[in-house]
Design a protein around this motif. Structure first.
Motif, PDB file in Angstrom:
ATOM      1  N   UNK A  44      58.713  45.046  41.832  1.00  0.00           N
ATOM      2  CA  UNK A  44      57.724  44.170  41.206  1.00  0.00           C
ATOM      3  C   UNK A  44      56.993  43.368  42.268  1.00  0.00           C
ATOM      4  N   UNK A  45      57.756  42.777  43.185  1.00  0.00           N
ATOM      5  CA  UNK A  45      57.141  41.953  44.225  1.00  0.00           C
ATOM      6  C   UNK A  45      56.267  42.804  45.143  1.00  0.00           C
ATOM      7  N   UNK A  46      56.745  43.980  45.518  1.00  0.00           N
ATOM      8  CA  UNK A  46      55.957  44.847  46.395  1.00  0.00           C
ATOM      9  C   UNK A  46      54.630  45.223  45.737  1.00  0.00           C
ATOM     10  N   UNK A  47      54.655  45.529  44.432  1.00  0.00           N
ATOM     11  CA  UNK A  47      53.426  45.874  43.743  1.00  0.00           C
ATOM     12  C   UNK A  47      52.506  44.666  43.582  1.00  0.00           C
ATOM     13  N   UNK A  48      53.099  43.491  43.319  1.00  0.00           N
ATOM     14  CA  UNK A  48      52.287  42.274  43.221  1.00  0.00           C
ATOM     15  C   UNK A  48      51.610  41.968  44.548  1.00  0.00           C
ATOM     16  N   UNK A  49      52.330  42.165  45.641  1.00  0.00           N
ATOM     17  CA  UNK A  49      51.761  41.949  46.972  1.00  0.00           C
ATOM     18  C   UNK A  49      50.620  42.934  47.214  1.00  0.00           C
ATOM     19  N   UNK A  50      50.811  44.183  46.799  1.00  0.00           N
ATOM     20  CA  UNK A  50      49.740  45.169  46.936  1.00  0.00           C
ATOM     21  C   UNK A  50      48.519  44.768  46.116  1.00  0.00           C
ATOM     22  N   UNK A  51      48.748  44.007  45.040  1.00  0.00           N
ATOM     23  CA  UNK A  51      47.659  43.530  44.206  1.00  0.00           C
ATOM     24  C   UNK A  51      47.010  42.255  44.702  1.00  0.00           C
ATOM     25  N   UNK A  52      47.493  41.723  45.837  1.00  0.00           N
ATOM     26  CA  UNK A  52      46.847  40.557  46.432  1.00  0.00           C
ATOM     27  C   UNK A  52      47.667  39.285  46.456  1.00  0.00           C
ATOM     28  N   UNK A  53      48.849  39.286  45.859  1.00  0.00           N
ATOM     29  CA  UNK A  53      49.686  38.082  45.858  1.00  0.00           C
ATOM     30  C   UNK A  53      50.233  37.825  47.255  1.00  0.00           C
ATOM     31  N   UNK A  54      50.212  36.576  47.674  1.00  0.00           N
ATOM     32  CA  UNK A  54      50.714  36.203  48.999  1.00  0.00           C
ATOM     33  C   UNK A  54      51.778  35.116  48.940  1.00  0.00           C
ATOM     34  N   UNK A 112      46.102  35.719  31.489  1.00  0.00           N
ATOM     35  CA  UNK A 112      44.834  36.450  31.522  1.00  0.00           C
ATOM     36  C   UNK A 112      43.922  35.916  32.618  1.00  0.00           C
ATOM     37  N   UNK A 113      42.969  36.737  33.076  1.00  0.00           N
ATOM     38  CA  UNK A 113      41.990  36.252  34.046  1.00  0.00           C
ATOM     39  C   UNK A 113      41.196  35.053  33.530  1.00  0.00           C
ATOM     40  N   UNK A 114      40.918  35.025  32.221  1.00  0.00           N
ATOM     41  CA  UNK A 114      40.169  33.910  31.655  1.00  0.00           C
ATOM     42  C   UNK A 114      40.945  32.609  31.773  1.00  0.00           C
ATOM     43  N   UNK A 157      52.581  32.223  37.938  1.00  0.00           N
ATOM     44  CA  UNK A 157      52.808  33.090  36.783  1.00  0.00           C
ATOM     45  C   UNK A 157      54.180  33.742  36.881  1.00  0.00           C
ATOM     46  N   UNK A 158      54.752  33.987  35.716  1.00  0.00           N
ATOM     47  CA  UNK A 158      56.049  34.654  35.655  1.00  0.00           C
ATOM     48  C   UNK A 158      55.941  35.887  34.774  1.00  0.00           C
ATOM     49  N   UNK A 159      55.882  35.688  33.469  1.00  0.00           N
ATOM     50  CA  UNK A 159      55.935  36.803  32.537  1.00  0.00           C
ATOM     51  C   UNK A 159      54.822  37.818  32.688  1.00  0.00           C
ATOM     52  N   UNK A 160      53.616  37.336  33.001  1.00  0.00           N
ATOM     53  CA  UNK A 160      52.486  38.258  33.098  1.00  0.00           C
ATOM     54  C   UNK A 160      52.740  39.358  34.113  1.00  0.00           C
ATOM     55  N   UNK A 161      53.418  39.034  35.197  1.00  0.00           N
ATOM     56  CA  UNK A 161      53.720  40.011  36.246  1.00  0.00           C
ATOM     57  C   UNK A 161      55.089  40.646  36.033  1.00  0.00           C
ATOM     58  N   UNK A 162      56.097  39.839  35.703  1.00  0.00           N
ATOM     59  CA  UNK A 162      57.445  40.371  35.552  1.00  0.00           C
ATOM     60  C   UNK A 162      57.532  41.396  34.431  1.00  0.00           C
ATOM     61  N   UNK A 163      56.832  41.160  33.328  1.00  0.00           N
ATOM     62  CA  UNK A 163      56.934  42.050  32.169  1.00  0.00           C
ATOM     63  C   UNK A 163      55.933  43.193  32.209  1.00  0.00           C
ATOM     64  N   UNK A 171      52.636  47.701  35.087  1.00  0.00           N
ATOM     65  CA  UNK A 171      51.984  47.885  36.383  1.00  0.00           C
ATOM     66  C   UNK A 171      51.733  46.504  36.982  1.00  0.00           C
ATOM     67  N   UNK A 172      52.731  45.914  37.641  1.00  0.00           N
ATOM     68  CA  UNK A 172      52.567  44.564  38.194  1.00  0.00           C
ATOM     69  C   UNK A 172      51.407  44.446  39.173  1.00  0.00           C
ATOM     70  N   UNK A 173      51.141  45.510  39.916  1.00  0.00           N
ATOM     71  CA  UNK A 173      50.041  45.470  40.877  1.00  0.00           C
ATOM     72  C   UNK A 173      48.699  45.315  40.200  1.00  0.00           C
ATOM     73  N   UNK A 174      48.498  46.031  39.109  1.00  0.00           N
ATOM     74  CA  UNK A 174      47.230  45.957  38.383  1.00  0.00           C
ATOM     75  C   UNK A 174      47.027  44.560  37.803  1.00  0.00           C
ATOM     76  N   UNK A 175      48.081  44.002  37.208  1.00  0.00           N
ATOM     77  CA  UNK A 175      47.983  42.653  36.647  1.00  0.00           C
ATOM     78  C   UNK A 175      47.725  41.636  37.754  1.00  0.00           C
ATOM     79  N   UNK A 176      48.469  41.743  38.858  1.00  0.00           N
ATOM     80  CA  UNK A 176      48.289  40.812  39.974  1.00  0.00           C
ATOM     81  C   UNK A 176      46.880  40.878  40.528  1.00  0.00           C
ATOM     82  N   UNK A 177      46.339  42.078  40.638  1.00  0.00           N
ATOM     83  CA  UNK A 177      44.993  42.239  41.170  1.00  0.00           C
ATOM     84  C   UNK A 177      43.958  41.583  40.265  1.00  0.00           C
TER      85      UNK A 177
END
Length: 234
Positions: free
Chosen positions: A22-32, A154-156, A171-177, A180-186
């Motif tokens: 999850x973390x690796x995909x979130x990082x790929x989506x831009x999370x730092x 949500x982005x909004x 954020x917690x649930x939006x990415x954890x659940x 595709x965590x990367x898509x949500x993170x992006x």
């Protein structure tokens, strides 16, 4: 540097994938920025998990913040509103706050989270929710950069939070659940970057001076947002 943009809080019990993935995909989506929770784990197991996640973040110059006073081999911690006070001496110290009284207890902390902005699935009944108007007031009162936490999915909602003057969202649930965590993170990161750019700030830990924010709803915008316990998350 303080947390900004999209900060991910971990919860292995709700994650649909192994936490490191999850973390690796979130990082790929831009999370730092990632906050390691998992406080129920034995110390050695939690320390090993911290080392694994820290290595993932190191590849992109990211930072792992550990919930609690023990940085588990690092130098960044996030503390609850209850204490300890004064905070331990670390390179980076965050604090959870929920109202003006708790903000008034801050001493040497570097940043805060302000919550809950909206109702959350992870903490049903926790509140009352601030909504963007209440968040804007606490952001104005905070002596340090603030992250909006609670029910941000949500982005909004990200745009609404950053529009109040918050440095970013946690954020917690939006990415954890997410499947595709990367898509949500992006998607969330893109919204944070766009909103911060409009406000003349960055979303990678440096906050440029900006005028005090006053949240003004726009026709068709996200305020008022009527979240429900089943739809809002942390």
């Amino acid at each position: 540097m303080v947390p900004a943009g999209v900060v991910v809080l971990t919860d292995r019990r709700t994650a649909r994938l192994p936490l490191d993935r999850v973390v690796a995909q979130a990082v790929a989506g831009g999370v730092r920025w990632v906050v390691l929770r998992e406080r129920d784990l034995p110390h050695a197991e939690r320390a090993a998990l911290a080392a694994d996640l820290r290595a993932i973040l190191a590849d992109v110059g990211g930072t792992l913040v550990v919930a609690g006073p023990d940085p588990l081999g690092g130098d960044a911690v996030h503390l609850p509103a209850a204490g300890p006070y004064p905070p331990p001496v670390q390179r980076l110290v965050g604090r959870s706050c929920h109202d003006a009284a708790e903000l008034g207890r801050l001493t040497t902390e570097d940043y805060v989270t302000l919550s809950p902005v909206w109702p959350t699935r992870s903490k049903p009944g926790h509140g009352p929710p601030l909504h963007p108007t209440g968040l804007a007031e606490l952001v104005r009162r905070s002596p340090v950069p603030a992250l909006a936490l609670g029910g941000v999915t949500t982005p909004e909602q990200v745009t609404a939070c950053v529009g109040t003057g918050a440095a970013g969202v946690a954020v917690l649930g939006a990415v954890m659940r997410a499947g595709d965590p990367g898509e949500v993170a992006a998607a969330l990161t893109a919204a944070a970057l766009s909103a911060a750019g409009t406000a003349g700030r960055t979303c990678h830990g440096e906050v440029r001076p900006a005028p005090p924010a006053t949240y003004q709803p726009t026709p068709g915008g996200p305020e008022p947002y009527q979240a429900t316990p089943s739809g809002g998350e942390q």
